[in-house]
Motif scaffolding. Structure first.
Motif, PDB file in Angstrom:
ATOM      1  N   PRO A 235       0.814  -1.206   0.000  1.00 35.95           N
ATOM      2  CA  PRO A 235       0.000   0.000   0.000  1.00 35.95           C
ATOM      3  C   PRO A 235       0.854   1.266   0.000  1.00 35.95           C
ATOM      4  CG  PRO A 235       0.070  -0.906   2.209  1.00 35.95           C
ATOM      5  CD  PRO A 235       0.822  -1.867   1.322  1.00 35.95           C
ATOM      6  N   ALA A 236       0.238   2.307  -0.528  1.00 33.66           N
ATOM      7  CA  ALA A 236       0.834   3.639  -0.483  1.00 33.66           C
ATOM      8  C   ALA A 236       0.428   4.303   0.829  1.00 33.66           C
ATOM      9  CB  ALA A 236       0.314   4.471  -1.657  1.00 33.66           C
ATOM     10  N   PRO A 237       1.098   5.366   1.198  1.00 34.38           N
ATOM     11  CA  PRO A 237       0.646   6.129   2.367  1.00 34.38           C
ATOM     12  C   PRO A 237      -0.761   6.685   2.116  1.00 34.38           C
ATOM     13  CG  PRO A 237       2.783   6.927   1.574  1.00 34.38           C
ATOM     14  CD  PRO A 237       2.281   5.949   0.572  1.00 34.38           C
ATOM     15  N   VAL A 238      -1.512   6.851   3.180  1.00 42.79           N
ATOM     16  CA  VAL A 238      -2.835   7.478   3.055  1.00 42.79           C
ATOM     17  C   VAL A 238      -2.648   8.994   3.029  1.00 42.79           C
ATOM     18  CG1 VAL A 238      -4.043   5.541   4.141  1.00 42.79           C
ATOM     19  CG2 VAL A 238      -3.214   7.448   5.564  1.00 42.79           C
ATOM     20  N   ARG A 239      -3.685   9.700   2.629  1.00 36.83           N
ATOM     21  CA  ARG A 239      -3.571  11.149   2.433  1.00 36.83           C
ATOM     22  C   ARG A 239      -3.048  11.881   3.674  1.00 36.83           C
ATOM     23  NH1 ARG A 239      -6.324  15.076  -1.233  1.00 36.83           N
ATOM     24  NH2 ARG A 239      -5.908  17.096  -0.300  1.00 36.83           N
ATOM     25  N   GLU A 240      -3.534  11.506   4.856  1.00 31.63           N
ATOM     26  CA  GLU A 240      -3.091  12.189   6.073  1.00 31.63           C
ATOM     27  C   GLU A 240      -1.582  12.015   6.271  1.00 31.63           C
ATOM     28  OE1 GLU A 240      -5.753  10.047   5.978  1.00 31.63           O
ATOM     29  OE2 GLU A 240      -7.283  11.627   5.994  1.00 31.63           O
ATOM     30  N   GLN A 241      -1.076  10.819   5.965  1.00 34.92           N
ATOM     31  CA  GLN A 241       0.363  10.586   6.073  1.00 34.92           C
ATOM     32  C   GLN A 241       1.126  11.425   5.051  1.00 34.92           C
ATOM     33  OE1 GLN A 241       0.168   6.301   5.546  1.00 34.92           O
ATOM     34  NE2 GLN A 241       0.892   5.985   7.642  1.00 34.92           N
ATOM     35  N   VAL A 242       0.586  11.486   3.837  1.00 31.20           N
ATOM     36  CA  VAL A 242       1.247  12.277   2.788  1.00 31.20           C
ATOM     37  C   VAL A 242       1.288  13.747   3.186  1.00 31.20           C
ATOM     38  CG1 VAL A 242       1.131  13.009   0.370  1.00 31.20           C
ATOM     39  CG2 VAL A 242       0.649  10.620   0.975  1.00 31.20           C
ATOM     40  N   GLU A 243       0.201  14.243   3.762  1.00 27.51           N
ATOM     41  CA  GLU A 243       0.196  15.638   4.204  1.00 27.51           C
ATOM     42  C   GLU A 243       1.249  15.882   5.277  1.00 27.51           C
ATOM     43  OE1 GLU A 243      -3.895  16.346   5.247  1.00 27.51           O
ATOM     44  OE2 GLU A 243      -4.468  16.672   3.153  1.00 27.51           O
ATOM     45  N   GLU A 244       1.419  14.924   6.200  1.00 28.62           N
ATOM     46  CA  GLU A 244       2.464  15.065   7.212  1.00 28.62           C
ATOM     47  C   GLU A 244       3.850  15.013   6.578  1.00 28.62           C
ATOM     48  OE1 GLU A 244       2.412  13.654  11.383  1.00 28.62           O
ATOM     49  OE2 GLU A 244       0.745  12.423  10.647  1.00 28.62           O
ATOM     50  N   MET A 245       4.032  14.111   5.609  1.00 32.88           N
ATOM     51  CA  MET A 245       5.317  14.019   4.911  1.00 32.88           C
ATOM     52  C   MET A 245       5.645  15.330   4.213  1.00 32.88           C
ATOM     53  SD  MET A 245       5.198  10.277   3.143  1.00 32.88           S
ATOM     54  CE  MET A 245       4.726   8.832   4.083  1.00 32.88           C
ATOM     55  N   LEU A 246       4.642  15.930   3.571  1.00 26.67           N
ATOM     56  CA  LEU A 246       4.873  17.193   2.864  1.00 26.67           C
ATOM     57  C   LEU A 246       5.148  18.330   3.844  1.00 26.67           C
ATOM     58  CD1 LEU A 246       2.214  16.827   0.050  1.00 26.67           C
ATOM     59  CD2 LEU A 246       4.696  16.547  -0.139  1.00 26.67           C
ATOM     60  N   THR A 247       4.546  18.272   5.021  1.00 26.31           N
ATOM     61  CA  THR A 247       4.844  19.264   6.061  1.00 26.31           C
ATOM     62  C   THR A 247       6.298  19.143   6.485  1.00 26.31           C
ATOM     63  OG1 THR A 247       2.552  19.257   6.830  1.00 26.31           O
ATOM     64  CG2 THR A 247       4.230  20.039   8.390  1.00 26.31           C
ATOM     65  N   ILE A 248       6.760  17.899   6.660  1.00 24.62           N
ATOM     66  CA  ILE A 248       8.163  17.667   7.019  1.00 24.62           C
ATOM     67  C   ILE A 248       9.078  18.098   5.872  1.00 24.62           C
ATOM     68  CG2 ILE A 248       9.861  15.859   7.497  1.00 24.62           C
ATOM     69  CD1 ILE A 248       7.482  14.358   8.948  1.00 24.62           C
ATOM     70  N   ALA A 249       8.696  17.763   4.640  1.00 20.11           N
ATOM     71  CA  ALA A 249       9.509  18.128   3.476  1.00 20.11           C
ATOM     72  C   ALA A 249       9.671  19.638   3.354  1.00 20.11           C
ATOM     73  CB  ALA A 249       8.888  17.559   2.200  1.00 20.11           C
ATOM     74  N   SER A 250       8.692  20.377   3.831  1.00 23.40           N
ATOM     75  CA  SER A 250       8.720  21.845   3.745  1.00 23.40           C
ATOM     76  C   SER A 250       9.618  22.502   4.781  1.00 23.40           C
ATOM     77  CB  SER A 250       7.302  22.398   3.901  1.00 23.40           C
ATOM     78  OG  SER A 250       6.466  21.923   2.878  1.00 23.40           O
ATOM     79  N   ARG A 251      10.061  21.750   5.767  1.00 23.71           N
ATOM     80  CA  ARG A 251      10.883  22.313   6.847  1.00 23.71           C
ATOM     81  C   ARG A 251      12.357  22.233   6.457  1.00 23.71           C
ATOM     82  NH1 ARG A 251       8.415  23.545  11.585  1.00 23.71           N
ATOM     83  NH2 ARG A 251      10.427  23.468  12.642  1.00 23.71           N
ATOM     84  N   VAL A 252      12.710  23.046   5.496  1.00 29.10           N
ATOM     85  CA  VAL A 252      14.081  23.062   4.974  1.00 29.10           C
ATOM     86  C   VAL A 252      14.639  24.478   5.057  1.00 29.10           C
ATOM     87  CG1 VAL A 252      13.731  21.113   3.411  1.00 29.10           C
ATOM     88  CG2 VAL A 252      13.243  23.433   2.603  1.00 29.10           C
ATOM     89  N   PRO A 253      15.960  24.619   4.979  1.00 30.77           N
ATOM     90  CA  PRO A 253      16.526  25.966   4.899  1.00 30.77           C
ATOM     91  C   PRO A 253      15.914  26.713   3.716  1.00 30.77           C
ATOM     92  CG  PRO A 253      18.254  24.354   5.283  1.00 30.77           C
ATOM     93  CD  PRO A 253      17.004  23.579   4.990  1.00 30.77           C
ATOM     94  N   ASP A 254      15.485  27.920   3.959  1.00 34.64           N
ATOM     95  CA  ASP A 254      14.781  28.698   2.939  1.00 34.64           C
ATOM     96  C   ASP A 254      15.060  30.178   3.186  1.00 34.64           C
ATOM     97  OD1 ASP A 254      13.018  29.907   1.186  1.00 34.64           O
ATOM     98  OD2 ASP A 254      11.206  29.192   2.187  1.00 34.64           O
TER      99      ASP A 254
END
Length: 194
Positions: free
Chosen positions: A26-45
């Motif tokens: 299985p793939a991640p469910v939408r809620e997991q993907v949203e959390e992953m994208l939140t983590i992915a966004s926490r980068v030097p910017d």
């Protein structure tokens, strides 16, 4: 004195990409993907520009993306083999979820474009870490269609953007294997003593 987090250190030291053909449902469910994208966004910017964005390819959209790639290949080579066309049609269905990381780097009066591009790369890496933290395998790929702007409209990429990579995510079908890593003496230059 700083305290360390042994579990996090162990996780980071063992991070490993999973070959894309070893990713399945299985793939991640939408809620997991949203959390992953939140983590992915926490980068030097530098400048808080968010010089990247994400495109999530799920369900039938993955097959549509592959069909568009096959059309480009057929237009370039009308004699393309069935095997080659099948390969292109399957580019986005090899894993149950694909997330495009799109660089929106642009000329800015204070923030160098190179820093913005590196921020998109950091977002790709954070997405890999987030997928692994949720127990999924992941692989960051940039294949020909990442650099061929004829594919971009079908993939949702604007002509002013660039593709930092496509992160394929799914459940590992095999245990990850370790590959040879560079020896520190080959990649580190020490200047000064401490």
């Amino acid at each position: 004195m700083n305290s360390k987090n042994p579990e996090l250190i162990s996780f980071l030291k063992s991070r490993r990409s999973t070959p894309v053909l070893q990713l399945d449902e299985p793939a991640p469910v939408r809620e997991q993907v949203e959390e992953m994208l939140t983590i992915a966004s926490r980068v030097p910017d530098h400048g808080k520009l968010a010089p990247w964005r994400f495109i999530v390819y799920a369900g039938e959209e993955r097959a549509k993306a592959g069909d568009a790639l096959a059309q480009i290949v057929m237009s370039d080579d009308p004699q393309a083999s069935d095997e080659r066309l099948a390969l292109e049609r399957g580019r986005f269905t090899r894993a149950p979820l694909v997330i495009g990381v799109i660089s929106r780097a642009a000329v800015h009066p204070k923030i160098p474009e190179w820093e913005q591009i590196m921020s998109a790369g950091a977002a790709c890496h954070n997405l890999l870490l987030a997928a692994n933290a949720f127990g999924y395998g992941a692989n960051w790929l940039s294949e020909w269609y990442a650099f061929d702007n004829r594919a971009w409209p079908a993939l949702g990429v604007k002509e002013t953007e660039k593709v930092a990579g496509f992160v394929h995510i799914g459940t590992r079908t095999e245990a990850p294997f370790e590959r040879v890593r560079p020896a520190l003496e080959d990649v580190v230059t020490w200047r000064g003593a401490f």
